[in-house]
Motif scaffolding. Structure first.
Motif, mmCIF file in Angstrom:
data_model
loop_
_atom_site.group_PDB
_atom_site.id
_atom_site.type_symbol
_atom_site.label_atom_id
_atom_site.label_comp_id
_atom_site.label_asym_id
_atom_site.label_seq_id
_atom_site.Cartn_x
_atom_site.Cartn_y
_atom_site.Cartn_z
ATOM 1 N N LEU A 101 -4.625 0.259 -2.070
ATOM 2 C CA LEU A 101 -4.539 1.717 -2.742
ATOM 3 C C LEU A 101 -4.973 1.700 -4.284
ATOM 4 O O LEU A 101 -5.055 2.496 -4.849
ATOM 5 C CB LEU A 101 -2.993 1.428 -3.138
ATOM 6 C CG LEU A 101 -1.577 1.220 -2.215
ATOM 7 C CD1 LEU A 101 -0.221 1.097 -2.969
ATOM 8 C CD2 LEU A 101 -1.863 2.847 -1.839
ATOM 9 N N GLU A 102 -5.502 0.798 -4.809
ATOM 10 C CA GLU A 102 -5.831 0.848 -5.930
ATOM 11 C C GLU A 102 -7.536 1.120 -5.226
ATOM 12 O O GLU A 102 -8.203 1.637 -6.822
ATOM 13 C CB GLU A 102 -6.161 -0.882 -6.881
ATOM 14 C CG GLU A 102 -5.348 -1.870 -7.486
ATOM 15 C CD GLU A 102 -4.963 -0.517 -8.942
ATOM 16 O OE1 GLU A 102 -5.268 0.000 -9.348
ATOM 17 O OE2 GLU A 102 -3.896 -1.174 -9.066
ATOM 18 N N LYS A 103 -8.229 -0.124 -4.978
ATOM 19 C CA LYS A 103 -9.413 1.245 -4.145
ATOM 20 C C LYS A 103 -9.106 3.051 -3.617
ATOM 21 O O LYS A 103 -10.241 3.427 -3.801
ATOM 22 C CB LYS A 103 -10.412 0.088 -2.937
ATOM 23 C CG LYS A 103 -11.062 0.044 -2.441
ATOM 24 C CD LYS A 103 -11.711 -0.341 -3.310
ATOM 25 C CE LYS A 103 -13.746 -0.078 -2.828
ATOM 26 N NZ LYS A 103 -15.088 -0.637 -3.802
ATOM 27 N N GLY A 104 -8.176 3.094 -3.747
ATOM 28 C CA GLY A 104 -8.401 3.849 -2.952
ATOM 29 C C GLY A 104 -8.577 4.775 -1.730
ATOM 30 O O GLY A 104 -8.751 5.764 -1.565
ATOM 31 N N ALA A 105 -7.733 4.227 -1.034
ATOM 32 C CA ALA A 105 -7.193 3.629 0.733
ATOM 33 C C ALA A 105 -5.963 4.374 1.007
ATOM 34 O O ALA A 105 -5.959 3.515 1.573
ATOM 35 C CB ALA A 105 -8.589 2.930 1.145
ATOM 36 N N GLY A 145 -6.564 -13.817 -4.012
ATOM 37 C CA GLY A 145 -6.655 -12.831 -4.533
ATOM 38 C C GLY A 145 -5.949 -11.672 -5.581
ATOM 39 O O GLY A 145 -5.493 -11.005 -5.684
ATOM 40 N N VAL A 146 -4.540 -12.566 -5.373
ATOM 41 C CA VAL A 146 -3.146 -11.510 -6.426
ATOM 42 C C VAL A 146 -4.480 -11.969 -8.019
ATOM 43 O O VAL A 146 -4.456 -11.087 -8.403
ATOM 44 C CB VAL A 146 -2.962 -11.958 -6.582
ATOM 45 C CG1 VAL A 146 -1.485 -11.843 -7.446
ATOM 46 C CG2 VAL A 146 -2.048 -12.497 -5.254
ATOM 47 N N ALA A 147 -4.639 -12.544 -7.840
ATOM 48 C CA ALA A 147 -5.236 -13.341 -9.470
ATOM 49 C C ALA A 147 -6.534 -12.472 -10.033
ATOM 50 O O ALA A 147 -6.833 -11.655 -10.762
ATOM 51 C CB ALA A 147 -5.768 -14.469 -9.927
ATOM 52 N N GLN A 148 -7.356 -12.210 -8.838
ATOM 53 C CA GLN A 148 -8.292 -11.979 -8.799
ATOM 54 C C GLN A 148 -7.902 -10.141 -8.885
ATOM 55 O O GLN A 148 -8.334 -9.428 -10.076
ATOM 56 C CB GLN A 148 -8.957 -11.308 -7.768
ATOM 57 C CG GLN A 148 -10.473 -12.839 -7.706
ATOM 58 C CD GLN A 148 -10.693 -13.513 -6.019
ATOM 59 O OE1 GLN A 148 -10.255 -12.783 -5.560
ATOM 60 N NE2 GLN A 148 -12.111 -13.868 -6.300
ATOM 61 N N LEU A 149 -6.853 -9.577 -8.268
ATOM 62 C CA LEU A 149 -6.832 -7.983 -8.065
ATOM 63 C C LEU A 149 -6.268 -8.149 -9.638
ATOM 64 O O LEU A 149 -6.377 -6.614 -10.106
ATOM 65 C CB LEU A 149 -5.530 -8.046 -7.110
ATOM 66 C CG LEU A 149 -4.533 -6.465 -7.696
ATOM 67 C CD1 LEU A 149 -5.916 -5.928 -6.663
ATOM 68 C CD2 LEU A 149 -4.167 -5.688 -6.006
ATOM 69 N N ARG A 150 -5.540 -8.897 -10.579
ATOM 70 C CA ARG A 150 -4.188 -8.385 -12.183
ATOM 71 C C ARG A 150 -5.955 -8.719 -12.537
ATOM 72 O O ARG A 150 -5.352 -7.915 -13.976
ATOM 73 C CB ARG A 150 -3.390 -9.735 -12.088
ATOM 74 C CG ARG A 150 -2.838 -10.002 -10.562
ATOM 75 C CD ARG A 150 -1.483 -10.593 -11.683
ATOM 76 N NE ARG A 150 -0.409 -10.550 -10.899
ATOM 77 C CZ ARG A 150 0.177 -11.359 -10.492
ATOM 78 N NH1 ARG A 150 0.428 -13.006 -11.518
ATOM 79 N NH2 ARG A 150 2.026 -11.088 -9.814
ATOM 80 N N GLN A 151 -6.614 -9.020 -12.129
ATOM 81 C CA GLN A 151 -8.398 -9.259 -13.474
ATOM 82 C C GLN A 151 -8.910 -7.557 -13.564
ATOM 83 O O GLN A 151 -10.047 -8.000 -13.670
ATOM 84 C CB GLN A 151 -9.206 -10.377 -13.021
ATOM 85 C CG GLN A 151 -7.828 -11.406 -13.607
ATOM 86 C CD GLN A 151 -9.009 -12.778 -13.421
ATOM 87 O OE1 GLN A 151 -10.034 -12.569 -12.553
ATOM 88 N NE2 GLN A 151 -8.449 -13.929 -13.648
ATOM 89 N N GLY A 152 -8.266 -6.723 -12.016
ATOM 90 C CA GLY A 152 -8.895 -5.676 -12.556
ATOM 91 C C GLY A 152 -10.509 -5.591 -11.086
ATOM 92 O O GLY A 152 -11.089 -4.917 -11.118
ATOM 93 N N ASP A 153 -10.373 -7.085 -10.412
ATOM 94 C CA ASP A 153 -11.041 -7.547 -9.571
ATOM 95 C C ASP A 153 -11.410 -6.509 -7.928
ATOM 96 O O ASP A 153 -11.019 -7.932 -7.148
ATOM 97 C CB ASP A 153 -11.944 -8.977 -9.373
ATOM 98 C CG ASP A 153 -13.419 -8.984 -8.772
ATOM 99 O OD1 ASP A 153 -13.700 -7.765 -8.098
ATOM 100 O OD2 ASP A 153 -14.224 -10.261 -9.097
ATOM 101 N N VAL A 154 -11.322 -5.094 -8.088
ATOM 102 C CA VAL A 154 -10.708 -5.031 -6.513
ATOM 103 C C VAL A 154 -11.098 -5.624 -4.888
ATOM 104 O O VAL A 154 -10.638 -6.127 -4.192
ATOM 105 C CB VAL A 154 -10.588 -3.650 -7.204
ATOM 106 C CG1 VAL A 154 -9.669 -3.492 -5.256
ATOM 107 C CG2 VAL A 154 -9.137 -3.440 -7.687
ATOM 108 N N ASP A 155 -12.760 -5.486 -5.101
ATOM 109 C CA ASP A 155 -13.562 -5.812 -4.262
ATOM 110 C C ASP A 155 -13.065 -7.444 -4.073
ATOM 111 O O ASP A 155 -12.644 -7.623 -2.432
ATOM 112 C CB ASP A 155 -14.670 -5.690 -4.253
ATOM 113 C CG ASP A 155 -15.116 -4.238 -4.038
ATOM 114 O OD1 ASP A 155 -14.294 -3.197 -3.823
ATOM 115 O OD2 ASP A 155 -15.930 -3.656 -5.349
#
Length: 276
Positions: A232-236, A194-204
């Motif tokens: 936070l990135e998702k706006g929640a 999940g951390v790797a995906q978040l860094r790549q911008g794939d928040v969902d």
């Protein structure tokens, strides 16, 4: 470290750090060579002989490891780790009484040496010395209630003493702890993905991974923290703060990122390293 040694070849601290790094990387020959060169510079350095023995043991050069451990203990008899490793080798060689003596020495110099209590208890059980084994294993469990091997061995002692209820409780505890370890490992792997995906911008996708991690291990603080960052990135922000609160409750070292630092890449990296 290698650069420091090139500049100052006689830097003992740098040489020791290099040898330890080789041990951590399982580069046994390099570790042995490095620690032996350190011994040439400082022949009275007991821990260098101990570290040589650790590498030799990993290579199954037991006789050489014993000699190195004996040299370490001649220089410093108070090294509990050297007594422990020497005890393990003696036990592997079938020398039960000398092994027990070494484990007892390890405990004498470090009374909270949980592994030594646990292994000594198992050895005493093998010898049929059940009351002594029981005392050692109970102490091992007290020092580390999360050690499944100690609970398993304690259960076997209870069973041999005829305490079937006590044995069943310890075996159940062993099973629960082993399941917990598997669940936690699953959660860590999912969190890292999940951390790797978040860094790549794939928040969902990251949020889905963090939730999967928490399904496996609901009390894993790292997953709660990273889920908070993703939310936070998702706006929640409200949901994110709830996750940060859970992370902080489970691990007080984990603090929410500063206000206005949604995503907080530097903070995220720091916390990820702590979680690992």
């Amino acid at each position: 470290v290698q650069a420091a040694l090139r500049r100052q070849p006689r830097d003992r601290a740098a040489r020791n750090h290099l040898g330890i790094a080789y041990l951590h990387k399982a580069r046994w020959d390099d570790a042995i060579r490095t620690f032996k060169s350190l011994i040439e510079l400082q022949p009275s350095y007991a821990e260098a002989y101990y570290n040589v023995a650790v590498a030799l043991k990993q290579q199954e050069h037991y006789d050489q490891a014993v000699l190195s451990l004996q040299r370490a203990l001649a220089l410093d008899p108070t090294l509990p780790e050297a007594h422990y490793i020497l005890g393990v080798i003696y036990w592997q060689q079938g020398k039960l009484d000398p092994a027990a003596a070494q484990f007892r020495d390890a405990i004498k110099y470090r009374p909270d040496y949980q592994q030594a209590h646990s292994v000594l208890g198992s050895l005493l059980r093998q010898q049929g010395k059940l009351p002594e084994a029981l005392a050692e294993l109970q102490e091992a469990v007290r020092l580390d209630p999360q050690d499944p091997a100690a609970h398993q061995a304690l259960g076997m002692v209870y069973r041999r003493q005829g305490d079937l209820k006590g044995a069943a409780a310890e075996f159940q505890r062993t099973e629960d702890l082993n399941k917990r370890r598997v669940s936690l490992q699953t959660a860590k792997l999912a969190t890292n993905t999940g951390v790797a995906q978040l860094r790549q911008g794939d928040v969902d996708s990251a949020i889905a991974k963090f939730r999967a991690a928490l399904k496996a291990a609901p009390d894993f603080p790292g997953a709660h923290y990273q889920l908070g960052l993703a939310l936070l990135e998702k706006g929640a922000p409200a949901e994110a703060m709830a996750e940060f609160a859970k992370a902080h409750q489970l691990d007080p070292h984990l603090q929410p990122p500063l206000e206005g630092s949604a995503g907080a890449p530097a903070t995220q990296r720091t916390m990820t390293n702590q979680q690992r």
